[in-house]
Design a protein around this motif. Structure first.
Motif, PDB file in Angstrom:
ATOM      1  N   SER A 182       0.686  -1.149   0.147  1.00  0.00           N
ATOM      2  CA  SER A 182       0.086  -0.135   0.079  1.00  0.00           C
ATOM      3  C   SER A 182       0.678   1.493  -0.067  1.00  0.00           C
ATOM      4  O   SER A 182       0.426   2.359  -0.364  1.00  0.00           O
ATOM      5  CB  SER A 182      -0.906   0.105   1.233  1.00  0.00           C
ATOM      6  OG  SER A 182      -0.116  -0.015   2.214  1.00  0.00           O
ATOM      7  N   GLU A 183       2.259   0.911   0.521  1.00  0.00           N
ATOM      8  CA  GLU A 183       3.109   2.248   0.377  1.00  0.00           C
ATOM      9  C   GLU A 183       4.226   1.953  -0.701  1.00  0.00           C
ATOM     10  O   GLU A 183       4.902   1.191  -0.505  1.00  0.00           O
ATOM     11  CB  GLU A 183       3.776   2.490   1.494  1.00  0.00           C
ATOM     12  CG  GLU A 183       2.909   3.206   2.555  1.00  0.00           C
ATOM     13  CD  GLU A 183       2.525   4.460   2.459  1.00  0.00           C
ATOM     14  OE1 GLU A 183       3.192   5.232   1.739  1.00  0.00           O
ATOM     15  OE2 GLU A 183       1.434   4.833   2.884  1.00  0.00           O
ATOM     16  N   PRO A 184       3.979   2.333  -1.942  1.00  0.00           N
ATOM     17  CA  PRO A 184       4.720   1.671  -3.022  1.00  0.00           C
ATOM     18  C   PRO A 184       6.434   2.353  -2.786  1.00  0.00           C
ATOM     19  O   PRO A 184       7.131   1.584  -3.171  1.00  0.00           O
ATOM     20  CB  PRO A 184       4.378   2.889  -4.256  1.00  0.00           C
ATOM     21  CG  PRO A 184       2.906   3.217  -3.943  1.00  0.00           C
ATOM     22  CD  PRO A 184       2.996   3.269  -2.406  1.00  0.00           C
ATOM     23  N   SER A 185       6.555   3.208  -1.833  1.00  0.00           N
ATOM     24  CA  SER A 185       8.092   3.543  -1.532  1.00  0.00           C
ATOM     25  C   SER A 185       8.674   2.659  -0.549  1.00  0.00           C
ATOM     26  O   SER A 185       9.934   2.446  -0.795  1.00  0.00           O
ATOM     27  CB  SER A 185       8.183   4.893  -0.899  1.00  0.00           C
ATOM     28  OG  SER A 185       7.318   4.899   0.409  1.00  0.00           O
ATOM     29  N   VAL A 324       3.045  -8.380   4.398  1.00  0.00           N
ATOM     30  CA  VAL A 324       3.956  -7.987   3.004  1.00  0.00           C
ATOM     31  C   VAL A 324       3.655  -6.493   2.792  1.00  0.00           C
ATOM     32  O   VAL A 324       2.692  -5.889   2.658  1.00  0.00           O
ATOM     33  CB  VAL A 324       3.560  -8.431   1.621  1.00  0.00           C
ATOM     34  CG1 VAL A 324       4.547  -7.822   0.591  1.00  0.00           C
ATOM     35  CG2 VAL A 324       3.693  -9.937   1.870  1.00  0.00           C
ATOM     36  N   PRO A 325       4.613  -5.598   3.289  1.00  0.00           N
ATOM     37  CA  PRO A 325       5.923  -5.952   3.936  1.00  0.00           C
ATOM     38  C   PRO A 325       5.918  -5.800   5.528  1.00  0.00           C
ATOM     39  O   PRO A 325       4.617  -5.382   5.879  1.00  0.00           O
ATOM     40  CB  PRO A 325       7.032  -5.053   3.561  1.00  0.00           C
ATOM     41  CG  PRO A 325       6.055  -3.546   3.555  1.00  0.00           C
ATOM     42  CD  PRO A 325       4.762  -4.144   3.125  1.00  0.00           C
ATOM     43  N   GLU A 326       6.573  -6.281   6.506  1.00  0.00           N
ATOM     44  CA  GLU A 326       6.875  -6.064   7.745  1.00  0.00           C
ATOM     45  C   GLU A 326       7.809  -5.116   7.946  1.00  0.00           C
ATOM     46  O   GLU A 326       8.938  -5.106   7.529  1.00  0.00           O
ATOM     47  CB  GLU A 326       7.282  -7.242   8.472  1.00  0.00           C
ATOM     48  CG  GLU A 326       5.995  -8.420   8.591  1.00  0.00           C
ATOM     49  CD  GLU A 326       6.193  -9.523   9.310  1.00  0.00           C
ATOM     50  OE1 GLU A 326       7.537  -9.751   9.676  1.00  0.00           O
ATOM     51  OE2 GLU A 326       5.460 -10.368   9.557  1.00  0.00           O
ATOM     52  N   CYS A 327       7.395  -3.849   8.427  1.00  0.00           N
ATOM     53  CA  CYS A 327       8.336  -2.757   8.920  1.00  0.00           C
ATOM     54  C   CYS A 327       8.606  -2.616  10.235  1.00  0.00           C
ATOM     55  O   CYS A 327       7.773  -2.539  11.051  1.00  0.00           O
ATOM     56  CB  CYS A 327       7.915  -1.278   8.112  1.00  0.00           C
ATOM     57  SG  CYS A 327       7.585  -1.471   6.386  1.00  0.00           S
ATOM     58  N   TYR A 328       9.918  -2.219  10.633  1.00  0.00           N
ATOM     59  CA  TYR A 328      10.430  -2.139  12.152  1.00  0.00           C
ATOM     60  C   TYR A 328      11.312  -0.887  12.176  1.00  0.00           C
ATOM     61  O   TYR A 328      11.784  -0.466  11.320  1.00  0.00           O
ATOM     62  CB  TYR A 328      11.080  -3.256  12.491  1.00  0.00           C
ATOM     63  CG  TYR A 328      10.240  -4.543  12.603  1.00  0.00           C
ATOM     64  CD1 TYR A 328       9.562  -5.082  13.815  1.00  0.00           C
ATOM     65  CD2 TYR A 328      10.142  -5.267  11.641  1.00  0.00           C
ATOM     66  CE1 TYR A 328       8.846  -5.893  13.760  1.00  0.00           C
ATOM     67  CE2 TYR A 328       9.434  -6.566  11.417  1.00  0.00           C
ATOM     68  CZ  TYR A 328       8.701  -6.926  12.886  1.00  0.00           C
ATOM     69  OH  TYR A 328       7.998  -8.030  12.754  1.00  0.00           O
ATOM     70  N   ILE A 339       6.031  -1.060  12.618  1.00  0.00           N
ATOM     71  CA  ILE A 339       5.222  -0.125  11.995  1.00  0.00           C
ATOM     72  C   ILE A 339       4.057  -0.559  11.543  1.00  0.00           C
ATOM     73  O   ILE A 339       4.127  -1.272  10.464  1.00  0.00           O
ATOM     74  CB  ILE A 339       6.079   0.841  11.254  1.00  0.00           C
ATOM     75  CG1 ILE A 339       7.395   1.495  12.025  1.00  0.00           C
ATOM     76  CG2 ILE A 339       5.432   1.894  10.573  1.00  0.00           C
ATOM     77  CD1 ILE A 339       8.392   2.081  11.241  1.00  0.00           C
ATOM     78  N   MET A 340       2.775  -0.056  11.934  1.00  0.00           N
ATOM     79  CA  MET A 340       1.673  -0.590  11.278  1.00  0.00           C
ATOM     80  C   MET A 340       0.996   0.512  10.508  1.00  0.00           C
ATOM     81  O   MET A 340       0.030   0.334   9.803  1.00  0.00           O
ATOM     82  CB  MET A 340       0.903  -1.128  12.312  1.00  0.00           C
ATOM     83  CG  MET A 340       1.212  -2.308  12.989  1.00  0.00           C
ATOM     84  SD  MET A 340       1.769  -3.800  11.992  1.00  0.00           S
ATOM     85  CE  MET A 340      -0.156  -4.161  11.578  1.00  0.00           C
ATOM     86  N   ASP A 341       1.215   1.714  10.855  1.00  0.00           N
ATOM     87  CA  ASP A 341       0.369   2.924  10.320  1.00  0.00           C
ATOM     88  C   ASP A 341       0.749   3.145   8.745  1.00  0.00           C
ATOM     89  O   ASP A 341       1.931   3.070   8.230  1.00  0.00           O
ATOM     90  CB  ASP A 341       0.918   4.244  10.975  1.00  0.00           C
ATOM     91  CG  ASP A 341       0.617   4.374  12.289  1.00  0.00           C
ATOM     92  OD1 ASP A 341      -0.250   3.431  12.943  1.00  0.00           O
ATOM     93  OD2 ASP A 341       1.296   4.977  13.312  1.00  0.00           O
ATOM     94  N   GLY A 342      -0.354   3.051   8.090  1.00  0.00           N
ATOM     95  CA  GLY A 342      -0.198   3.473   6.951  1.00  0.00           C
ATOM     96  C   GLY A 342       0.057   2.184   5.994  1.00  0.00           C
ATOM     97  O   GLY A 342       0.057   2.064   4.709  1.00  0.00           O
ATOM     98  N   ILE A 343       0.232   0.881   6.545  1.00  0.00           N
ATOM     99  CA  ILE A 343       0.302  -0.272   5.894  1.00  0.00           C
ATOM    100  C   ILE A 343      -0.991  -1.057   5.862  1.00  0.00           C
ATOM    101  O   ILE A 343      -1.619  -1.644   6.809  1.00  0.00           O
ATOM    102  CB  ILE A 343       1.305  -1.191   6.612  1.00  0.00           C
ATOM    103  CG1 ILE A 343       2.640  -0.399   6.574  1.00  0.00           C
ATOM    104  CG2 ILE A 343       1.505  -2.527   5.951  1.00  0.00           C
ATOM    105  CD1 ILE A 343       3.950  -1.024   7.243  1.00  0.00           C
ATOM    106  N   VAL A 344      -1.477  -1.088   4.430  1.00  0.00           N
ATOM    107  CA  VAL A 344      -2.613  -1.982   4.380  1.00  0.00           C
ATOM    108  C   VAL A 344      -2.251  -3.112   3.814  1.00  0.00           C
ATOM    109  O   VAL A 344      -1.700  -3.093   2.148  1.00  0.00           O
ATOM    110  CB  VAL A 344      -3.571  -1.066   3.756  1.00  0.00           C
ATOM    111  CG1 VAL A 344      -5.059  -1.832   3.373  1.00  0.00           C
ATOM    112  CG2 VAL A 344      -3.998   0.141   4.375  1.00  0.00           C
ATOM    113  N   PRO A 345      -2.777  -4.604   3.937  1.00  0.00           N
ATOM    114  CA  PRO A 345      -2.578  -5.707   3.173  1.00  0.00           C
ATOM    115  C   PRO A 345      -3.105  -5.652   1.761  1.00  0.00           C
ATOM    116  O   PRO A 345      -4.102  -5.158   1.691  1.00  0.00           O
ATOM    117  CB  PRO A 345      -3.212  -6.813   4.042  1.00  0.00           C
ATOM    118  CG  PRO A 345      -3.154  -6.107   5.582  1.00  0.00           C
ATOM    119  CD  PRO A 345      -3.495  -4.872   5.303  1.00  0.00           C
ATOM    120  N   LYS A 346      -2.223  -5.925   0.705  1.00  0.00           N
ATOM    121  CA  LYS A 346      -2.923  -5.872  -0.741  1.00  0.00           C
ATOM    122  C   LYS A 346      -3.280  -7.386  -0.985  1.00  0.00           C
ATOM    123  O   LYS A 346      -2.831  -8.416  -0.252  1.00  0.00           O
ATOM    124  CB  LYS A 346      -1.903  -5.421  -1.681  1.00  0.00           C
ATOM    125  CG  LYS A 346      -1.519  -3.931  -1.297  1.00  0.00           C
ATOM    126  CD  LYS A 346      -2.582  -3.060  -1.486  1.00  0.00           C
ATOM    127  CE  LYS A 346      -3.062  -3.079  -3.105  1.00  0.00           C
ATOM    128  NZ  LYS A 346      -1.804  -2.314  -3.725  1.00  0.00           N
TER     129      LYS A 346
END
Length: 361
Positions: A182-185, A324-328, A339-346
């Motif tokens: 959900s975050e292309p970057s 996808v992905p897991e960010c820390y 980090i969960m903010d702004g990450i929506v499963p696709k």
């Protein structure tokens, strides 16, 4: 010593001639069963005569109880054996009939031996020919599965068979897809520029180490955000213009983004290393001055790595999902808060990929 015979009539009767078989049987029966016609006890006055010695003129075989003497001597030859075949049985049959019976008599003794030897020799020759043909086919197929002789000089170490060695695949970033996040970057591809956007900034090096083993070759690779080791190389389309070694593995890709890192687990890495197809990049007229410096940051300065002499490509890809992905957040190289903010499963049909190649650009 006095000896007397009692029953003289019986003695006379025994010495009289027989008139008939039936009469004699009756006479013997009556003489045996009649109590009056039995011989009385012979009195010898207690004296037993000595046993006379054996006569010296007795035959040798009888003297020592050796049985009967042979019926034939060396002076008189035995009867001809051929007469046995003419012996007639109780029903008129002859032993010669049994000898000539087609189901019993051996037929063609020498011919049968020769035929058996011929069959044995034919089997040995057939097995030998089949073994030779099979070995030749196997030898030819193994040669067809190997690249041509002109590629063996580029192995890098000069001793192991091609493609064993250490290589640098100079290629360009051809395409980028970022649909899995959900975050292309969060999904990035080094050197961040496609060949279409900037040909000079899209060049990069991918390093490979290929080792020969008993059952084939294994490859290890390292390229910034990913690495893998000891993945099997498989030859496909041997003997054709598209002959190549392929590898396929799954690994973790890490994307650094400032103070956080995003992990794309189970990223699929697929590569093709051609052995006959020519590369088209970099062009033969190109020099290092016309290629961006970023192209030589991946161990290209080491003399260990030789340029891969043919076409090649490599793709990294992953589908969308809940992790996808897991960010820390990172603190001194360690994971801290997720980090969960702004990450929506696709959806799993959404795809991210990085494609690198040095041909058909």
């Amino acid at each position: 010593m006095s000896m007397s015979f009692v029953g003289s009539r019986d003695f006379v009767h025994r010495t009289s001639p027989r008139h008939s078989t039936r009469g004699s049987k009756q006479s013997r029966s009556s003489s045996v069963h009649s109590p009056d016609r039995r011989l009385s006890i012979i009195e010898e006055d207690g004296f037993t005569p000595p046993i006379p010695p054996r006569a010296h003129h007795r035959p040798f075989n009888r003297r020592w109880h050796l049985g009967d003497p042979p019926r034939h001597s060396f002076d008189i030859p035995p009867p001809q054996y051929s007469s046995v075949w003419n012996t007639t049985g109780p029903k008129g049959e002859k032993l010669l009939d049994v000898r000539n019976n087609k189901y019993i008599a051996p037929r063609g003794g020498l011919k049968r031996i020769c035929l058996a030897l011929f069959i044995l020799v034919a089997l040995i020759v057939g097995l030998a020919v089949g073994l030779i043909i099979g070995l030749r086919k196997r030898h030819s197929s193994s040669h067809s599965a190997q690249p041509s002789e002109d590629t063996t000089s580029n192995s890098g170490n000069g001793t192991a068979p091609f493609p064993a060695g250490s290589y640098t695949l100079t290629s360009v970033l051809n395409t980028i897809k970022t649909d899995c996040s959900s975050e292309p970057s969060y999904w990035t591809c080094w050197p961040y520029h496609t060949y279409l956007a900037d040909p000079t900034e899209a060049v990069t090096n991918i390093t490979y180490d290929i080792i020969a083993e008993e059952d084939g070759f294994v490859i290890s690779g390292s390229y910034f955000q990913i690495s893998f080791s000891n993945v099997s190389l498989i030859m496909v389309d041997p003997g054709t213009d598209s002959e190549r070694y392929i590898f396929n593995t799954s690994t973790e890709k890490v994307t650094p983004l400032g103070g956080k890192y995003c992990y794309f687990d189970h990223t699929v890495v697929v590569g093709n290393l051609y052995t006959k197809k020519s590369r088209t990049y970099p062009p033969a007229s190109a020099s290092n001055a016309t290629i961006s410096a970023s192209a030589f940051m991946a161990n290209s300065s080491s003399s260990k790595y030789q340029p891969w002499p043919f076409a090649g490509d490599m793709t990294q890809s992953i589908n969308g999902g809940s992790a996808v992905p897991e960010c820390y957040k990172m603190d001194d190289g360690r994971k801290t808060d997720r980090i969960m903010d702004g990450i929506v499963p696709k959806a799993a049909t959404d795809h991210c990929s990085c494609e690198y190649k040095n041909f058909d650009i």
